[in-house]
Each structure stands twice: as C-alpha cells, then as structure tokens.
Design a protein around this motif. Structure first.
Motif, PDB file in Angstrom:
ATOM      1  N   PRO A  69       0.813  -1.218   0.000  1.00  0.00           N
ATOM      2  CA  PRO A  69       0.000   0.000   0.000  1.00  0.00           C
ATOM      3  C   PRO A  69       0.845   1.267   0.000  1.00  0.00           C
ATOM      4  O   PRO A  69       0.533   2.235  -0.698  1.00  0.00           O
ATOM      5  N   GLU A  70       1.923   1.247   0.777  1.00  0.00           N
ATOM      6  CA  GLU A  70       2.787   2.428   0.873  1.00  0.00           C
ATOM      7  C   GLU A  70       3.460   2.722  -0.465  1.00  0.00           C
ATOM      8  O   GLU A  70       3.472   3.875  -0.929  1.00  0.00           O
ATOM      9  N   ALA A  71       4.004   1.678  -1.106  1.00  0.00           N
ATOM     10  CA  ALA A  71       4.691   1.862  -2.389  1.00  0.00           C
ATOM     11  C   ALA A  71       3.717   2.294  -3.479  1.00  0.00           C
ATOM     12  O   ALA A  71       4.034   3.159  -4.313  1.00  0.00           O
ATOM     13  N   ALA A  72       2.530   1.709  -3.476  1.00  0.00           N
ATOM     14  CA  ALA A  72       1.526   2.055  -4.483  1.00  0.00           C
ATOM     15  C   ALA A  72       1.061   3.494  -4.311  1.00  0.00           C
ATOM     16  O   ALA A  72       0.848   4.223  -5.298  1.00  0.00           O
ATOM     17  N   PRO A 128       2.788   4.061 -12.423  1.00  0.00           N
ATOM     18  CA  PRO A 128       2.020   2.834 -12.199  1.00  0.00           C
ATOM     19  C   PRO A 128       2.312   2.255 -10.815  1.00  0.00           C
ATOM     20  O   PRO A 128       3.370   2.506 -10.237  1.00  0.00           O
ATOM     21  N   HIS A 129       1.384   1.465 -10.304  1.00  0.00           N
ATOM     22  CA  HIS A 129       1.541   0.887  -8.961  1.00  0.00           C
ATOM     23  C   HIS A 129       2.742  -0.029  -8.861  1.00  0.00           C
ATOM     24  O   HIS A 129       3.278  -0.256  -7.769  1.00  0.00           O
ATOM     25  N   ASP A 146       2.822   5.978  -2.977  1.00  0.00           N
ATOM     26  CA  ASP A 146       3.919   6.853  -3.394  1.00  0.00           C
ATOM     27  C   ASP A 146       3.977   6.956  -4.913  1.00  0.00           C
ATOM     28  O   ASP A 146       4.201   8.035  -5.465  1.00  0.00           O
ATOM     29  N   ALA A 147       3.766   5.825  -5.594  1.00  0.00           N
ATOM     30  CA  ALA A 147       3.783   5.822  -7.057  1.00  0.00           C
ATOM     31  C   ALA A 147       2.646   6.674  -7.609  1.00  0.00           C
ATOM     32  O   ALA A 147       2.826   7.429  -8.580  1.00  0.00           O
ATOM     33  N   ALA A 148       1.486   6.569  -6.992  1.00  0.00           N
ATOM     34  CA  ALA A 148       0.325   7.324  -7.445  1.00  0.00           C
ATOM     35  C   ALA A 148       0.568   8.832  -7.321  1.00  0.00           C
ATOM     36  O   ALA A 148       0.178   9.617  -8.197  1.00  0.00           O
TER      37      ALA A 148
END
Length: 244
Positions: A200-203, A212-213, A205-207
C-alpha cells in the motif's frame, strides 16, 4: 488454472509500514544508525536476502558509520521486540497492523482453493498466528511455514515445507504471492509460479508521482526475479488465476 495458493504475510496480508518496518527503523536509531529511513529499508529489501528483520536491523546498523558496531544480534532482537511487541504500559507497534485485502477477496480465494491455502512467512509462528486470529483468517489457512521451520526465503525451503504440510508436491499449479524478490526467488526455485504484489505504501507513493503501482524498486526487482505479474495492494484480481 492454479489450484494452490501460498501467501506471504507482511506487505501482502498485513500492512506493516507502521509496525515491522517502523520497528526496524526505531531499532537502528536506538543504536546510533540515524541515517536509516523507510527508503533505506525498501532498498535493502529490493536487493534480496533480507527476509529476517532482526538480522536486517543488525546489518543496517553496521552499515551506518555512526551505528554501534559491536552490537550483537541478541541485543538487536531484544530491542526490536521491545518496539514491536510493546513493553509495560507502552503498546507495541504490532497494534498498528491492518489487513490489506478485503474479507470478500479472502473468502472467494478460499472458495476456489478449498484447503489448499497456506501462509509462507518469515515471521515467528506466534506473530503469524496472532495476526491470523486477530483478523479472523485462521480458518482459511490449515498450515503455515514460519521462521522456526527452517532456512528463510529466498531459499525454497519454506515453500517446500508448506507444500509438504499440505500433502502436495510443488508445481506450476501453485501460486506464491509476495512483496519482495526473496518471495519470488523462493517460488521459482521451488518450481511454483511467483506473483508479486505492491505494498500500500509503495503504491500510494507511485500514485503521487503519477506512476504505475508496480514502478517501485521492490516491484521492478520482483519482475527481474521472474514474477509473472505484479498485482495492486489487496490482490483482488488474484481470484482470476483460480478456477471457479
């Protein structure tokens, strides 16, 4: 279609950015390694060979010139557990963990896999069982392969151990879902299919960056290790890989 599901716990089932990851950072800072951040932890996880958070904490401390170089693994483990489990009237960081996937996703996977579901984690068994019971998932997983059972991922042992406990042989009908290259390497080495999932944290940050996730260092590393797909947090689309 796949028939058997193996799931890592941290970053896959359990949101641990404020628990295990935070305990790593707090432990490092306790021993003078103030340069260690969540980004540092993610970078080391992406390299692989970092499945044991106690050992990772020790290595991170010694990588910092200001870290206490003579600290022992036993000392680091005790400090880590103080932060994670809590001490006295101070609650542990474990209390901040949440379940990432929806219960409907978990129940649908159970409907499709039946009893052929297992946890494959580097957690101590007590921590694994505690999370499963707390989030009412223990009835979905008849077996778990945990830290005490043997060598950690990326060694294929935990995958093979889970399969042994399930009474089946590893094959391309098995899917191992993880959030690090160690998970994928272990799956591929054991002869199973490796599926990655972004945390969730990486996704998030990407957003924020309009990416992309699956663009984080961990996701890229998983692809390079042989992950056939990187799913979004909560892995709703995982059910499509199993027959109805």
């Amino acid at each position: 279609m796949a028939t058997t599901l193996l799931l890592d716990m941290d970053g896959v089932l359990a949101e641990v950015s404020q628990s295990y990851r935070a305990a790593i950072i707090a432990t490092c800072h306790e021993y003078g390694a103030k340069s260690i951040t969540s980004d540092t932890v993610a970078e080391w996880k992406a390299r692989g060979g970092a499945n044991n958070d106690w050992k990772l904490s020790l290595d991170l401390i010694k990588s910092d010139p200001n870290g206490q170089q003579d600290v022992t693994l036993d000392q680091v483990t005790e400090t880590f557990e103080k932060f994670y489990q809590g001490q006295g009237d101070t609650p542990g960081l474990c209390e901040l963990e949440t379940l990432i996937p929806s219960m409907s996703t978990m129940e649908e996977l159970h409907k499709r896999c039946g009893t052929k579901m297992a946890i494959v984690t580097g957690r101590p068994r007590s921590d694994c069982d505690k999370f499963l019971k707390l989030h009412k998932l223990d009835h979905l997983f008849p077996v778990s392969a945990c830290m005490e059972d043997g060598p950690p991922k990326p060694d294929p042992f935990p995958i093979r151990r889970a399969c042994e406990l399930l009474g089946v042989e590893p094959s391309d009908k098995f899917i191992m879902v993880g959030d690090t290259p160690d998970d994928i390497r272990a799956a591929v080495s054991a002869g199973c299919r490796g599926v990655g999932v972004s945390t969730p944290e990486a996704a998030a940050d990407a957003a924020k960056e309009g990416k992309p996730h699956d663009s984080s260092k961990l996701c890229v590393a998983m692809k390079e290790c042989g992950a056939e797909i990187i799913l979004e947090p909560g892995f709703e689309k995982l059910v499509d890989l199993f027959a109805t």
